[in-house]
Enzyme design. Structure first.
Site, PDB file in Angstrom:
ATOM      1  N   GLU B 205       0.825  -1.213   0.000  1.00  0.00           N
ATOM      2  CA  GLU B 205       0.000   0.000   0.000  1.00  0.00           C
ATOM      3  C   GLU B 205       0.853   1.255   0.000  1.00  0.00           C
ATOM      4  O   GLU B 205       1.895   1.313   0.661  1.00  0.00           O
ATOM      5  CB  GLU B 205      -0.904   0.044   1.260  1.00  0.00           C
ATOM      6  N   PRO B 374      -1.417  -3.167  10.373  1.00  0.00           N
ATOM      7  CA  PRO B 374      -2.136  -2.832   9.149  1.00  0.00           C
ATOM      8  C   PRO B 374      -3.647  -2.887   9.346  1.00  0.00           C
ATOM      9  O   PRO B 374      -4.148  -3.748  10.065  1.00  0.00           O
ATOM     10  CB  PRO B 374      -1.684  -3.928   8.171  1.00  0.00           C
ATOM     11  N   GLY B 375      -4.360  -1.966   8.716  1.00  0.00           N
ATOM     12  CA  GLY B 375      -5.816  -2.016   8.700  1.00  0.00           C
ATOM     13  C   GLY B 375      -6.266  -2.753   7.453  1.00  0.00           C
ATOM     14  O   GLY B 375      -5.443  -3.333   6.738  1.00  0.00           O
ATOM     15  N   HIS B 400      -2.047  -7.740  15.908  1.00  0.00           N
ATOM     16  CA  HIS B 400      -1.340  -7.724  14.606  1.00  0.00           C
ATOM     17  C   HIS B 400      -2.183  -7.130  13.482  1.00  0.00           C
ATOM     18  O   HIS B 400      -1.679  -6.892  12.401  1.00  0.00           O
ATOM     19  CB  HIS B 400      -0.882  -9.128  14.227  1.00  0.00           C
TER      20      HIS B 400
END
Lengths: 135, 477
Positions: B205, B374-375, B400
Site C-alpha cells: 500500500e 495494518p488495517g 497484529h
C-alpha cells in the site's frame, strides 16, 4: 458428489457428503481446486500420486497437501481425480491443465490443510467430511 | 460475553482453568465490550486448548484481534519453558514470518494523490496473486543463503542498504536456521517465488500519515504528518507453507512418541529439548529468513519504482521497521521476578518490546520498538510503540491487525470487487489486483474496525499509539 461452504470468518470451511471414502476425498479435492482456481478447469495433462498415512484424516490432509505442492510447483490446475484407497494407502490419477491466468486467477491461494475443525465421520447414510483450508 | 469467561478489568478477560479439561494455566485475553460481541466461541475454545500444552508459562494469551484460526487462535500468544515446554507449528501457522514493514518517503500527499500511474507501475513491478511468478532466477546456493541470512542476503545482493537491517526485528535474520531441516519440496516451492507478494490479505500500500498521537516517538521513527509511506504485508510463501506441512506430520509422530495429550491435532508439538522440536525450530527459522529476504526484495522494487517516477534517492526511503507476526522465538522475559529465556509463540500477534529492551535499535532504546498494525484496505493502519507493560503482561506482544468478521463467500455475495473498487475510489483510494474477487474478499468492512482494536491495546498499555495512516493506493495479491 458435492460440497458446500460453511460460514468461517478467517478461512474456508467445507462440508461434503458421499457414499464412499473415495467419493468423499474426490469432493474435498474438487473443493480445494475450486477455492484456488475457480470452476473453469479442464483436462489434458495427467499426474499420478501415492500417499500413505495412519488414519483417514491424516490420509486426507496428506493427499490434499500433495495436491497443493504439485499444483504450485508444476503450475497445474486439476479438474478430476480418480482415487483408490486401501489399507491406509491412496493412489490417485489426476487430470488437469496448465495454469492459465485468464481463467484461474480469481481464486484464493490455500496455504495449508488444517487438522483443526477436520472430521471424517461415517453413519448409515455414508461419509461426511468437515475441513478448513487456510487461505 | 461467552458463558464461563470472567471479567478481570475493563478490557481484560479470563478463561479459567477447568473451562475445558486439562488446562494447566488460565487463558487471558484483551477485548472491549463492543468487540466482544463478535467473539466466536471457537476462538475461546482454541485459547483454552493452548492452555493445556506442556510447559506453558503464566497464561495462554490473546490480543484484541482474537479470532477463530487453526491450532492457536489468531491473536494468540504463549510462552513455554525451555526445560519442560514444547514448540508447535500450530502456534506459528502455515505462513511462517508473515509480517509487515513500513518505509517512509520524502513525498507528500499532493505528490501521489490521484496518481493511478503510480499504482499501475507498482502493480506491474511486484508479482502478485495466485500463480504469480518471480522474475528472479534463484540458484539452490542463493536459496540456501537466503534461508540462512534472510534480509542480509538481500542487502548483500543489492536489494537494499545496510541500514535496513537495523530496522528489522531480529535484524532480518533469525539465528538457528538450518537449511538441512528444509525439505526438497519446500525448496522447490521457494525457488520461483522470491520477491512475490502472494494473495489473500497480503498487500503493498501507498499510505499517507494523517495523524500523529505521539510527536516524540513519531520523530524518532522518522514519521511526519502528510508524509507518504509504503507498507508491505507478506510472508514466506509456498516455502513456509511446506515447512509447516512437513513438520506438522513429523511433530504428530513426536506428540505420540513423547505421550503428549492434546485436544486438537493441529497443536502437534514436541519438547523444545527434543531432536524433533529442534529440527522444527531450525526449519521455521530458515522459512522466517526467506520471508525477511522476500519483504526486502519487494521493498527494493518499490523503491526503484518511486525513484524512477519521482526522481528521489533510493537512500531517502528509509525503513521505519519490519515486524514478524507469525513466529516462535527464544526471548528473555521476567517471570515471577526472575529473568529467564522462554520460547514465545506469536500467531497473528506482534512483538512490542518496550524502552530499554536489548533487542531493539539502539537509537530507539528510550522510545520502544515500532509496532506496525495494518488495517483493511479502506481503513487506517497504525504505528504504535512497544511498552514496559507489554514486557510485564504479554511477553512483549500486542495485536497484529484488525481481524476478520465476515467470511470470504459472504463478502463476495454481498458486493462485487468492482463495486468495492468504485466505492474506494470515491474516497480517493486506487485499488489494483490480478482479479476482482481478491478485492471483494478483502472489502474494508469484512474486518473489525482497526481503530477499536488498537484503542484496546493502547488503553491496556501493551503498546501506545504513535501515528495513523490511510491508504491512497492499494495493490492486493
Amino acid at each position: 458428489m458435492s460440497f458446500t461452504e460453511l460460514p468461517h470468518t478467517a478461512d474456508v470451511k467445507i462440508r461434503a457428503r458421499a457414499q464412499t471414502l473415495e467419493a468423499l476425498f474426490s469432493d474435498a479435492f474438487d473443493a480445494l481446486m475450486q477455492v484456488m482456481y475457480g470452476k473453469d478447469r479442464r483436462g489434458g495433462t495427467s499426474k499420478e500420486i501415492d500417499v500413505e498415512s495412519s488414519d483417514n484424516e491424516a490420509l486426507l490432509a496428506d493427499f490434499l497437501s500433495e495436491i497443493l505442492f504439485i499444483s504450485e510447483v508444476d503450475r497445474l490446475v486439476f479438474s478430476r481425480a480418480e482415487i483408490r484407497i486401501a489399507g491406509g494407502k491412496l493412489h490417485a490419477v489426476l487430470d488437469g491443465e496448465p495454469f492459465d491466468p485468464s481463467r484461474h486467477a480469481g481464486g484464493s491461494e490455500v496455504k495449508g490443510i488444517s487438522y483443526s475443525g477436520m472430521s471424517v465421520t461415517r453413519d448409515t447414510n455414508g461419509y461426511m467430511l468437515d475441513i478448513i483450508f487456510d487461505v | 460475553m461467552i458463558e464461563g469467561v470472567k471479567r478481570i478489568d475493563t478490557n481484560e478477560w479470563e478463561v479459567p482453568e477447568g473451562f475445558i479439561p486439562g488446562m494447566r494455566v488460565p487463558g487471558r485475553f484483551f477485548l472491549s465490550e463492543s468487540l466482544g460481541q463478535s467473539l466466536e466461541p471457537g476462538a475461546l475454545q482454541q485459547l483454552a486448548n493452548v492452555a493445556t500444552m506442556p510447559g506453558i508459562i503464566k497464561n495462554a494469551l490473546a490480543m484484541p484481534d482474537i479470532h477463530w484460526g487453526y491450532g492457536f487462535p489468531i491473536g494468540g500468544v504463549a510462552a513455554f519453558s525451555l526445560e519442560d515446554g514444547v514448540i508447535s507449528p500450530g502456534g506459528v501457522g502455515f505462513d511462517i514470518n508473515c509480517g509487515v514493514r513500513l518505509m517512509t518517503t520524502p513525498l507528500s500527499f499532493k505528490d501521489v494523490s490521484g496518481r493511478r500511474d503510480l499504482v499501475d507501475q507498482l502493480f506491474h513491478a511486484v508479482p502478485t496473486g495466485v500463480g504469480a511468478k518471480s522474475s528472479l532466477k534463484l540458484s539452490p546456493k542463493s536459496l540456501d543463503a537466503m534461508m540462512t541470512t534472510g534480509a542480509r542476503w538481500a542487502v548483500e545482493n543489492g536489494y537494499g542498504v545496510p541500514r535496513d537491517l537495523v530496522r528489522c526485528e531480529e535484524s532480518g535474520c533469525m539465528k538457528g536456521a538450518d537449511t538441512r531441516s528444509v525439505s526438497v519440496k519446500a525448496r522447490q516451492r521457494g525457488v520461483p517465488q522470491g520477491g512475490t507478494l502472494g494473495s489473500g490479505n497480503h498487500f503493498l500500500e501507498v499510505q499517507v500519515v494523517r495523524e500523529i498521537f505521539d510527536p516524540v516517538a513519531a520523530e524518532a521513527f522518522g514519521i511526519r504528518e502528510g508524509q507518504v509511506c509504503c507498507m508491505i504485508h507478506c510472508g514466506s510463501r509456498g516455502l513456509g507453507h511446506q515447512v509447516c506441512t512437513d513438520h506438522l506430520k513429523l511433530l504428530e509422530a513426536a506428540t505420540k512418541k513423547y505421550q503428549i495429550k492434546l485436544p486438537d491435532r493441529q497443536l502437534a508439538c514436541a519438547p523444545l529439548t527434543s531432536p524433533e522440536g529442534r529440527e522444527y525450530f531450525s526449519a521455521m527459522a530458515a522459512a522466517a529468513n526467506y520471508a525477511w529476504a522476500n519483504r526486502q526484495m519487494i521493498t527494493h522494487t518499490t523503491r526503484q519504482v518511486l525513484s524512477r517516477m519521482f526522481r528521489i534517492d533510493y537512500e531517502d526511503m528509509p525503513l521505519v521497521y519490519d515486524v514478524a507476526h507469525n513466529v516462535a522465538k527464544f526471548e528473555d522475559h521476567v517471570v515471577d521476578g526472575k529473568s529467564m529465556k522462554v520460547c514465545v509463540h506469536r500467531k497473528g500477534a506482534t512483538r512490542a518490546f518496550g524502552p530499554g529492551s536489548a533487542d531493539i535499535p539502539h537509537e530507539l532504546s528510550s522510545i520502544g520498538q515500532p509496532v506496525i498494525i495494518p488495517g483493511s484496505m479502506g481503513t487506517s493502519s497504525y504505528i504504535l510503540r512497544g511498552t514496559k507493560t507489554a514486557m510485564e503482561r504479554t511477553f512483549g506482544s500486542t495485536c497484529h491487525g484488525a481481524g476478520r468478521i465476515m467470511s470470504r463467500s459472504q463478502a463476495k455475495k454481498r458486493m462485487s470487487g468492482k463495486e468495492v473498487t468504485e466505492n474506494l475510489l470515491k474516497e480517493g483510494i486506487i485499488v489494483r489486483a490480478p482479479h476482482e474477487n481478491a478485492i471483494a474478499d478483502e472489502a474494508p468492512d469484512v474486518y473489525k474496525p482497526s481503530d477499536e482494536v488498537v484503542q484496546v491495546v493502547h488503553d491496556v498499555g501493551i503498546s501506545r499509539l504513535v501515528a495513523r495512516l490511510t491508504p491512497v493506493g492499494v495493490i492486493k495479491g
